[in-house]
Design a protein around this motif. Structure first.
Motif, PDB file in Angstrom:
ATOM      1  N   LEU A   3       0.844  -1.193   0.000  1.00 19.04           N
ATOM      2  CA  LEU A   3       0.000   0.000   0.000  1.00 19.04           C
ATOM      3  C   LEU A   3       0.879   1.242   0.000  1.00 19.04           C
ATOM      4  O   LEU A   3       1.929   1.260   0.643  1.00 19.04           O
ATOM      5  N   PRO A   4       0.472   2.263  -0.730  1.00 21.96           N
ATOM      6  CA  PRO A   4       1.280   3.482  -0.726  1.00 21.96           C
ATOM      7  C   PRO A   4       1.247   4.134   0.661  1.00 21.96           C
ATOM      8  O   PRO A   4       0.238   4.106   1.356  1.00 21.96           O
ATOM      9  N   VAL A   5       2.375   4.679   1.046  1.00 19.45           N
ATOM     10  CA  VAL A   5       2.471   5.376   2.327  1.00 19.45           C
ATOM     11  C   VAL A   5       1.920   6.784   2.140  1.00 19.45           C
ATOM     12  O   VAL A   5       2.328   7.509   1.231  1.00 19.45           O
ATOM     13  N   ALA A   6       0.992   7.149   2.992  1.00 12.66           N
ATOM     14  CA  ALA A   6       0.396   8.490   2.901  1.00 12.66           C
ATOM     15  C   ALA A   6       1.410   9.523   3.382  1.00 12.66           C
ATOM     16  O   ALA A   6       2.056   9.357   4.413  1.00 12.66           O
ATOM     17  N   ALA A   7       1.549  10.564   2.620  1.00  7.25           N
ATOM     18  CA  ALA A   7       2.441  11.649   3.011  1.00  7.25           C
ATOM     19  C   ALA A   7       1.822  12.382   4.198  1.00  7.25           C
ATOM     20  O   ALA A   7       0.615  12.550   4.267  1.00  7.25           O
ATOM     21  N   GLU A   8       2.667  12.774   5.129  1.00  7.02           N
ATOM     22  CA  GLU A   8       2.153  13.518   6.273  1.00  7.02           C
ATOM     23  C   GLU A   8       1.703  14.892   5.808  1.00  7.02           C
ATOM     24  O   GLU A   8       2.435  15.619   5.166  1.00  7.02           O
ATOM     25  N   ALA A   9       0.481  15.213   6.146  1.00  3.30           N
ATOM     26  CA  ALA A   9      -0.072  16.504   5.739  1.00  3.30           C
ATOM     27  C   ALA A   9       0.260  17.557   6.788  1.00  3.30           C
ATOM     28  O   ALA A   9       0.322  17.262   7.975  1.00  3.30           O
ATOM     29  N   ASP A  10       0.477  18.778   6.323  1.00  9.80           N
ATOM     30  CA  ASP A  10       0.681  19.881   7.244  1.00  9.80           C
ATOM     31  C   ASP A  10      -0.636  20.194   7.935  1.00  9.80           C
ATOM     32  O   ASP A  10      -1.706  20.121   7.337  1.00  9.80           O
ATOM     33  N   GLU A  11      -0.555  20.490   9.210  1.00  9.79           N
ATOM     34  CA  GLU A  11      -1.730  20.887   9.969  1.00  9.79           C
ATOM     35  C   GLU A  11      -1.443  22.251  10.576  1.00  9.79           C
ATOM     36  O   GLU A  11      -0.468  22.420  11.308  1.00  9.79           O
ATOM     37  N   PHE A  12      -2.267  23.234  10.246  1.00 11.06           N
ATOM     38  CA  PHE A  12      -2.055  24.588  10.720  1.00 11.06           C
ATOM     39  C   PHE A  12      -3.014  24.890  11.864  1.00 11.06           C
ATOM     40  O   PHE A  12      -4.196  24.570  11.792  1.00 11.06           O
ATOM     41  N   LYS A  13      -2.480  25.501  12.919  1.00  9.26           N
ATOM     42  CA  LYS A  13      -3.275  25.849  14.088  1.00  9.26           C
ATOM     43  C   LYS A  13      -3.082  27.320  14.411  1.00  9.26           C
ATOM     44  O   LYS A  13      -1.967  27.838  14.349  1.00  9.26           O
ATOM     45  N   LEU A  14      -4.171  27.974  14.779  1.00  6.06           N
ATOM     46  CA  LEU A  14      -4.132  29.370  15.179  1.00  6.06           C
ATOM     47  C   LEU A  14      -3.815  29.443  16.667  1.00  6.06           C
ATOM     48  O   LEU A  14      -4.359  28.673  17.462  1.00  6.06           O
ATOM     49  N   SER A  15      -2.913  30.356  17.039  1.00 10.37           N
ATOM     50  CA  SER A  15      -2.585  30.514  18.454  1.00 10.37           C
ATOM     51  C   SER A  15      -3.817  30.937  19.240  1.00 10.37           C
ATOM     52  O   SER A  15      -4.737  31.550  18.702  1.00 10.37           O
ATOM     53  N   ASN A  16      -3.824  30.629  20.517  1.00 10.78           N
ATOM     54  CA  ASN A  16      -4.959  30.963  21.375  1.00 10.78           C
ATOM     55  C   ASN A  16      -4.833  32.332  22.013  1.00 10.78           C
ATOM     56  O   ASN A  16      -5.684  32.726  22.789  1.00 10.78           O
ATOM     57  N   ASN A  17      -3.785  33.056  21.719  1.00 16.89           N
ATOM     58  CA  ASN A  17      -3.446  34.236  22.491  1.00 16.89           C
ATOM     59  C   ASN A  17      -3.322  35.476  21.607  1.00 16.89           C
ATOM     60  O   ASN A  17      -2.262  36.070  21.504  1.00 16.89           O
ATOM     61  N   GLN A  18      -4.399  35.876  20.950  1.00 16.77           N
ATOM     62  CA  GLN A  18      -4.347  37.062  20.107  1.00 16.77           C
ATOM     63  C   GLN A  18      -4.410  38.311  20.985  1.00 16.77           C
ATOM     64  O   GLN A  18      -5.001  38.303  22.056  1.00 16.77           O
ATOM     65  N   ARG A  19      -3.788  39.396  20.542  1.00 16.41           N
ATOM     66  CA  ARG A  19      -3.769  40.654  21.278  1.00 16.41           C
ATOM     67  C   ARG A  19      -4.208  41.784  20.353  1.00 16.41           C
ATOM     68  O   ARG A  19      -4.037  41.714  19.137  1.00 16.41           O
ATOM     69  N   ILE A  20      -4.748  42.844  20.955  1.00  9.99           N
ATOM     70  CA  ILE A  20      -5.087  44.043  20.197  1.00  9.99           C
ATOM     71  C   ILE A  20      -4.658  45.251  21.013  1.00  9.99           C
ATOM     72  O   ILE A  20      -4.772  45.250  22.240  1.00  9.99           O
ATOM     73  N   SER A  21      -4.115  46.247  20.326  1.00  8.02           N
ATOM     74  CA  SER A  21      -3.782  47.505  20.983  1.00  8.02           C
ATOM     75  C   SER A  21      -4.312  48.642  20.126  1.00  8.02           C
ATOM     76  O   SER A  21      -4.285  48.568  18.897  1.00  8.02           O
ATOM     77  N   CYS A  22      -4.817  49.665  20.782  1.00  7.03           N
ATOM     78  CA  CYS A  22      -5.411  50.791  20.078  1.00  7.03           C
ATOM     79  C   CYS A  22      -4.871  52.092  20.644  1.00  7.03           C
ATOM     80  O   CYS A  22      -4.449  52.149  21.798  1.00  7.03           O
ATOM     81  N   SER A  23      -4.897  53.120  19.821  1.00 13.95           N
ATOM     82  CA  SER A  23      -4.470  54.447  20.266  1.00 13.95           C
ATOM     83  C   SER A  23      -5.338  55.497  19.597  1.00 13.95           C
ATOM     84  O   SER A  23      -5.972  55.246  18.573  1.00 13.95           O
TER      85      SER A  23
END
Length: 144
Positions: A3-23
């Motif tokens: 059986l062909p070996v499945a290539a490992e797929a990239d898995e992208f995850k968004l960080s849990n710690n977004q920040r916002i700054s305003c002025s």
């Protein structure tokens, strides 16, 4: 039959710690400008490469109406945190926005990555040098 070996797929995850700054700022002629910037991180859980992403919005208004709105955004690719592929988790945190005590300008950010299959954790600090390039150092954590 093989059986062909499945290539490992990239898995992208968004960080849990977004920040916002305003002025806010006042301009000549009673114009008010408000601007906000937010950062997030997109992490490749297989390769440990990540992207630092930002989005910004600036709005200028007078006493009666919004005169101008400008927005911008994009992501910049950063180096791998670990040298080998694996199954990693990730989070990041931005420094506080610049103030009068800010010697290095906009500051920096911290990145944490760990291997989900072993007790392996790396912490990185990235600081803007003020000379157009970042200074970065990663430390492997020890467990006592």
């Amino acid at each position: 039959m093989t059986l062909p070996v499945a290539a490992e797929a990239d898995e992208f995850k968004l960080s849990n710690n977004q920040r916002i700054s305003c002025s806010r700022g006042l301009s000549p002629g009673k114009l008010t400008t408000a601007s906000c910037r937010s950062y997030a991180y997109l992490f490749n859980a297989r390769t440990s490469e990540y992207f630092r992403c930002s989005v910004s919005l600036a709005m200028t208004r007078d006493n009666k109406e919004v005169i101008n709105v400008q927005s911008d955004g994009g992501c910049s690719k950063r180096e791998r945190i670990f040298e080998t592929d694996g199954n990693y988790t990730f989070d990041a945190a931005e420094t506080e926005p610049p103030n009068t005590n800010s010697f290095f300008g906009s500051g920096g950010y911290a990145v944490w990555a760990s291997d989900t299959g072993s007790r392996k954790l790396r912490g990185c600090i990235i600081i803007a040098s003020g000379l157009g390039n970042d200074v970065s150092k990663c430390i492997d954590m020890t467990f006592d």
